[in-house]
Design a protein around this motif. Structure first.
Motif, PDB file in Angstrom:
ATOM      1  N   MET A  15       0.854  -1.203   0.000  1.00 34.24           N
ATOM      2  CA  MET A  15       0.000   0.000   0.000  1.00 34.24           C
ATOM      3  C   MET A  15       0.886   1.247   0.000  1.00 34.24           C
ATOM      4  N   LEU A  16       0.579   2.172  -0.894  1.00 36.73           N
ATOM      5  CA  LEU A  16       1.384   3.395  -0.967  1.00 36.73           C
ATOM      6  C   LEU A  16       0.757   4.459  -0.075  1.00 36.73           C
ATOM      7  N   PRO A  17       1.362   4.800   1.030  1.00 39.77           N
ATOM      8  CA  PRO A  17       0.730   5.760   1.923  1.00 39.77           C
ATOM      9  C   PRO A  17       1.002   7.194   1.494  1.00 39.77           C
ATOM     10  N   LYS A  66       8.510   6.240  11.737  1.00 39.26           N
ATOM     11  CA  LYS A  66       8.631   6.614  10.327  1.00 39.26           C
ATOM     12  C   LYS A  66       9.799   5.879   9.670  1.00 39.26           C
ATOM     13  N   PHE A  67       9.576   5.302   8.551  1.00 44.69           N
ATOM     14  CA  PHE A  67      10.575   4.583   7.753  1.00 44.69           C
ATOM     15  C   PHE A  67      11.159   3.370   8.472  1.00 44.69           C
ATOM     16  N   TYR A  68      10.491   2.933   9.552  1.00 46.22           N
ATOM     17  CA  TYR A  68      11.071   1.791  10.277  1.00 46.22           C
ATOM     18  C   TYR A  68      10.689   0.483   9.598  1.00 46.22           C
ATOM     19  N   LEU A  94       8.341   0.676   2.335  1.00 47.23           N
ATOM     20  CA  LEU A  94       9.032   1.922   2.713  1.00 47.23           C
ATOM     21  C   LEU A  94       9.092   2.111   4.217  1.00 47.23           C
ATOM     22  N   GLY A  95       8.372   1.284   4.932  1.00 50.98           N
ATOM     23  CA  GLY A  95       8.324   1.461   6.387  1.00 50.98           C
ATOM     24  C   GLY A  95       7.450   2.641   6.777  1.00 50.98           C
ATOM     25  N   LEU A  96       6.485   2.959   5.941  1.00 46.10           N
ATOM     26  CA  LEU A  96       5.614   4.112   6.229  1.00 46.10           C
ATOM     27  C   LEU A  96       4.175   3.687   6.508  1.00 46.10           C
ATOM     28  N   GLY A  97       3.820   2.446   6.131  1.00 46.52           N
ATOM     29  CA  GLY A  97       2.431   1.992   6.233  1.00 46.52           C
ATOM     30  C   GLY A  97       1.873   2.120   7.647  1.00 46.52           C
ATOM     31  N   LEU A  98       2.576   1.554   8.617  1.00 42.94           N
ATOM     32  CA  LEU A  98       2.076   1.561   9.995  1.00 42.94           C
ATOM     33  C   LEU A  98       2.192   2.953  10.609  1.00 42.94           C
ATOM     34  N   PHE A  99       3.243   3.677  10.227  1.00 45.19           N
ATOM     35  CA  PHE A  99       3.414   5.062  10.712  1.00 45.19           C
ATOM     36  C   PHE A  99       2.185   5.886  10.305  1.00 45.19           C
ATOM     37  N   TYR A 100       1.827   5.745   9.051  1.00 42.52           N
ATOM     38  CA  TYR A 100       0.697   6.503   8.529  1.00 42.52           C
ATOM     39  C   TYR A 100      -0.614   6.001   9.154  1.00 42.52           C
ATOM     40  N   SER A 101      -0.747   4.672   9.298  1.00 43.89           N
ATOM     41  CA  SER A 101      -1.972   4.104   9.886  1.00 43.89           C
ATOM     42  C   SER A 101      -2.190   4.656  11.287  1.00 43.89           C
TER      43      SER A 101
END
Ligand code: ADP
Length: 452
Positions: free
Chosen positions: A1-3, A400-402, A415-422
């Motif tokens: 998924m592209l956040p 972020k980015f983790y 990218l490690g952004l999915g959960l950060f954004y969620s």
């Protein structure tokens, strides 16, 4: 998924960060060099004083050993006798030359003394002022600044050991005498000598400094490289999102054309598929718009909330997910009571979609989505039977980015952004996001939303 990525602010921050970091590192290196230089200089001065004290002590010992007072008396007595006996030419010879015998003795002593020899010590005794008056004959001998004896080395920047004074001006005696001497020394080549002793310290300091400079250099270089990669990533996202707009517009026209066909209502499968295509088309369009908005600089999350029946909302997500992931089994246990919550459908779809897709991405073949009512909260739990995570990673995965880089995970792209954004999305709804995981067994994410 592209956040949706708040890349613009991130880049500005990175740019500033790198600039300040370079300044900070340069200042730190300069400060470090200054402090190190100061300590080395202090050590140098301390060593110089230590050396001077040691040499002075050795020379005093030497003077005691040679009994310099006795030498003075003997010399003067000899001159006095010559005066008394009118041997004036001998007096001239005695006083014209340095005392060779004493000089040899001194030189021998210094050459055989470890400390004095090591520092190439120069030593001499000068008759500063000598006066001898014979009251009977009226003969007068005056000597001024006459070198008496030395060890044959030239004195550079001489240091006084001591001045010795003796006078005998008794009116009764036949002679008036005054005899002042000064002994001095200098440590020749002391700089080289002390530097030689400090060579280990100097080399170690230089190496340490070089190591710190290298460390800073490589850190900053790594940061700049990382920034370049992020820049390229942003350029790529910008370009690709623009490029996507044309096919999306064409797709939109095509969907409208298909929908306007009267035969569509007679074929349920085609009609359902067109609905999926239309929903996904709208979603893709919104995502691309969001990416563009965020890369252009607006980071704020603006929610468009509306009262949404949750079961219906989740059913749409489940249908789309099943269509996109036919290989994964998704079991749904949605609670029966109809519940409506004020949510932003688009954003929450993204958050739930992230978790479902992660379930498959990270090894899950069976996923379960369960909804429950917990007091004033509505909870959505998404479980998978994938690879799971170790406990220590759980507090980081929303960063972020983790990305977890251990094991065979890095074969999975992200990218490690999915959960950060969620998490941002759920928090913006006043809710909470949680995770439980057992390494090798699976993971459960829970989204808890307030009912009001
Ligand atoms: P991405 O998937 O793009 O790497 P995410 O923010 O979605 O980024 O996830 C962060 C990290 O958390 C992932 O790199 C992965 O290691 C771990 N992770 C997320 N979901 C799961 C899951 N269901 N099972 C195992 N690990 C997961």
């Amino acid at each position: 998924m592209l956040p949706v990525i708040p890349v613009y602010w991130y880049l500005c921050f990175m740019k500033l960060k790198i600039k300040y970091l370079i300044w900070g590192c340069t200042l730190a290196i300069l400060a470090l060099t200054a402090i190190q230089g100061y300590f080395i200089y202090n050590t140098f001065i301390l060593k110089q004083r230590e050396t001077e004290t040691a040499v002075r002590a050795e020379l005093i010992k030497m003077e005691e050993h040679m009994n310099i007072d006795k030498l003075r008396d003997a010399w003067f007595e000899q001159v006095e006798n010559m005066v008394r006996e009118n041997r004036h030419s001998e007096i001239n010879a005695l006083t014209r030359n340095d005392s060779a015998a004493i000089s040899r003795q001194v030189s021998d002593y210094i050459n055989h003394n470890q400390v004095l020899d090591q520092y190439h010590t120069a030593y001499e005794v000068v008759i500063q002022n000598a006066v001898l008056i014979d009251k009977h004959s009226g003969y007068k001998l005056v000597l001024k600044n006459k070198r008496w004896f030395n060890n044959g080395k030239r004195l550079n920047e001489p240091q006084i050991i001591h001045d010795l004074t003796a006078s005998d001006d008794t009116a009764a005696g036949p002679m008036v005498r005054d005899f002042n001497t000064r002994s001095s020394f200098s440590i020749n080549d002391w700089q080289q000598n002390i530097l030689g002793q400090m060579i280990g310290l100097l080399v170690f300091s230089a190496l340490l400094l070089a190591f710190v400079i290298l460390l800073f250099y490589f850190s900053i270089r790594a940061l700049i490289t990382q920034k370049k990669i992020t820049d390229m990533q942003t350029d790529f996202i910008n370009n690709i999102t623009h490029e996507f707009n044309t096919p999306l517009a064409t797709l939109s026209v095509a969907v409208s054309t298909v929908k306007s066909q009267p035969e569509l209502n007679t074929n349920r499968i085609i009609s359902n598929s067109v609905q999926v295509i239309e929903r996904q088309h709208i979603r893709l369009k919104k995502l691309i718009d969001q990416v563009m908005t965020h890369t252009a600089g607006s980071q704020q999350l603006i929610l468009k909330k509306e009262m949404v029946p949750m079961e219906h909302f989740l059913q749409k997500i489940i249908t789309d997910f099943k269509a996109a992931n036919p290989g994964a089994e998704l079991i749904e246990r949605l609670q029966c009571e109809p519940v409506s919550i004020a949510i932003d459908q688009f954003h929450l779809t993204t958050a739930i979609g992230n978790m479902l897709e992660n379930g498959v991405k990270y090894g899950g073949t069976q996923l379960i989505i369960i909804t429950t009512m917990e007091g004033a909260f509505y909870q959505i739990a998404i479980s998978d039977n994938g690879i799971g995570m170790v406990k220590e990673e759980l507090e980081h995965i929303f960063g972020k980015f983790y990305r977890i880089e251990k094991g065979d995970i890095h074969t999975v792209k992200g990218l490690g952004l999915g959960l950060f954004y969620s998490r941002q999305l759920v928090t913006a709804h006043g809710g909470r996001i949680g995770v439980q995981s057992v390494y090798g067994k699976g993971t459960t994410f829970t989204i808890t939303l307030p009912l009001t």
